[in-house]
Design a protein around this motif. Structure first.
Motif, PDB file in Angstrom:
ATOM      1  N   ALA A  97       0.948  -1.145  -0.165  1.00 13.90           N
ATOM      2  CA  ALA A  97       0.084  -0.121  -0.065  1.00 13.90           C
ATOM      3  C   ALA A  97       0.695   1.182  -0.017  1.00 13.90           C
ATOM      4  CB  ALA A  97      -0.956  -0.003   1.179  1.00 13.90           C
ATOM      5  N   THR A 118      -1.262  -1.029  -4.354  1.00 13.31           N
ATOM      6  CA  THR A 118      -2.293  -0.347  -3.985  1.00 13.31           C
ATOM      7  C   THR A 118      -2.023   1.142  -3.626  1.00 13.31           C
ATOM      8  OG1 THR A 118      -3.484  -2.105  -3.182  1.00 13.31           O
ATOM      9  CG2 THR A 118      -4.353  -0.075  -2.600  1.00 13.31           C
ATOM     10  N   CYS A 120      -2.760   4.942  -2.252  1.00 15.24           N
ATOM     11  CA  CYS A 120      -3.536   5.360  -1.273  1.00 15.24           C
ATOM     12  C   CYS A 120      -3.283   6.780  -1.270  1.00 15.24           C
ATOM     13  CB  CYS A 120      -3.368   4.717  -0.030  1.00 15.24           C
ATOM     14  SG  CYS A 120      -3.613   2.970   0.056  1.00 15.24           S
ATOM     15  N   TYR A 132      -2.867   4.822   3.869  1.00 13.40           N
ATOM     16  CA  TYR A 132      -1.943   3.366   3.691  1.00 13.40           C
ATOM     17  C   TYR A 132      -1.658   2.504   4.688  1.00 13.40           C
ATOM     18  CZ  TYR A 132       2.302   6.328   3.968  1.00 13.40           C
ATOM     19  OH  TYR A 132       3.321   7.105   4.291  1.00 13.40           O
TER      20      TYR A 132
END
Ligand code: PMP
Length: 344
Positions: A97, A118, A120, A132
């Protein structure tokens, strides 16, 4: 401790044992001797190889993970790269993240290394479910057979540097180091290195570099978490909007704050004067040294070790891009002057 010559079983034996490189030109007006701990020499091009390697091998020894399992982390990029590299070598899945502040180069790199990334938002509070930290925690709770590295709140982050970076610097300077200058993000580097060095010689001064927009310096001085210190800034990996437990404030003597702009110029100056292509936080550390030298922190007997955390290749779309520098208004530098200045 020592690297093998020529044949390595894999990249892992190249983690750590980085050289100290004397800074000859950029420091010529400062009193003392200045040595850079050149962490770009790690196989993943940053100091974060040390903590990823140590924490993953510790989890293996404890039986917490086995190949095929998943390693999860929040990261500004470097830790992610190191974890992805080790996951590829050892056969783990890697889920990261990352903050939207991370450079595009870093995100592409993580994906290239096989990580699941991902992105964030960087401008939400750490406790926000979109942050995150919260995203990583949720994925960890939902993924069986996983570990969460949690570098900001993991004591093993400190231990990794206590066991490697600290002893290396002590040996490389034959115990003659007088000052350590290092930036603080998770705080693992400065805390672990300082803890080891202070055990050898409590007189060694530990000087932390912090960002304007971060809470670390104020917290160190007052013991209070002051939200009014928090505002957006550009340097990745330096300073924080929370107090990481991986920072041991007791072993740090003082924090110095540096600006995004000064640090950016300094990162470019290091390349031009020393031929050393290092990242934005190395520029921040060098800028901190300049400010500390102006405050007479050093004298002709000083032996100063500066930690340069990573390689410059990760910042081609940021500090080493003229367009990015101009978009930030960082034009007070040869070749970047705005048109009005140039015509004068
Ligand atoms: N520089 C860079 C480029 C980093 O990515 C980091 C870590 N986030 C640091 C410096 C700071 O190191 P530490 O987290 O050990 O304080």
């Amino acid at each position: 401790m020592h690297k093998k010559l020529n044949v390595h079983d894999n990249l892992l034996s190249m983690v750590g044992c980085t050289p100290l490189i004397r800074l000859n030109n950029i420091t010529q007006h400062f009193k003392g001797e200045f040595l850079a701990k050149y962490e770009a020499q790690n196989p993943g091009l940053s100091s974060k190889d040390r903590i990823a390697h140590y924490i993953i091998e510790k989890a293996e020894k404890n039986g917490d993970i086995k190949p095929g399992d998943t390693i999860i982390e929040t990261t500004s990029g470097n830790t992610g790269f190191s974890i992805a590299m080790i996951a590829a070598i050892k056969g783990y899945k890697c889920i990261l993240a990352v903050s939207s502040k991370s450079s595009k180069d870093k995100i592409s790199l993580l994906k290239t290394m096989g990580a699941d990334v991902t992105v964030c938002p960087s401008n939400v509070a750490p406790e926000d479910p979109r942050s995150y930290y919260e995203v990583a925690k949720r994925i960890y709770n939902e993924t069986p057979g996983s570990i969460y590295i949690n570098q900001y709140f993991n004591d093993l982050n400190i231990d990794a540097h206590y066991l490697t970076t600290g002893p290396e610097i002590w040996e490389q300077t034959q115990g003659k180091i007088t000052h350590l200058v290092a930036c603080s993000g998770t705080g693992g580097t400065i805390s672990g290195t300082a803890r080891y060095l202070k055990e050898q010689n409590p007189d060694i001064k530990i000087l932390g570099i912090d960002a304007f927009g971060s809470v670390l310096q104020k917290y160190h001085e007052t013991g209070k978490f002051d939200k009014s210190e928090i505002y957006p800034y550009k340097i990745e990996g330096l300073g924080k909007n929370l107090i990481p437990s991986a920072t041991d404030f007791d072993v740090i003597d003082k924090f110095t704050k540096v600006t995004d702009e000064d640090s950016a110029y300094m990162a470019r100056d290091i390349a031009k004067t020393e031929g050393m292509f290092v990242g934005y936080t190395s520029g921040a550390v060098m800028q901190g040294i300049k400010q500390l030298a102006a405050e007479n922190e050093f004298n002709s007997e000083s032996k100063v070790v500066a930690i340069f955390p990573d390689h410059g290749s990760r910042y081609m779309s940021k500090v080493f891009s003229d367009d990015w520098m101009k978009s930030q208004g960082f034009t007070n530098y040869p070749g970047l002057e705005d048109e009005q200045n140039q015509s004068n």
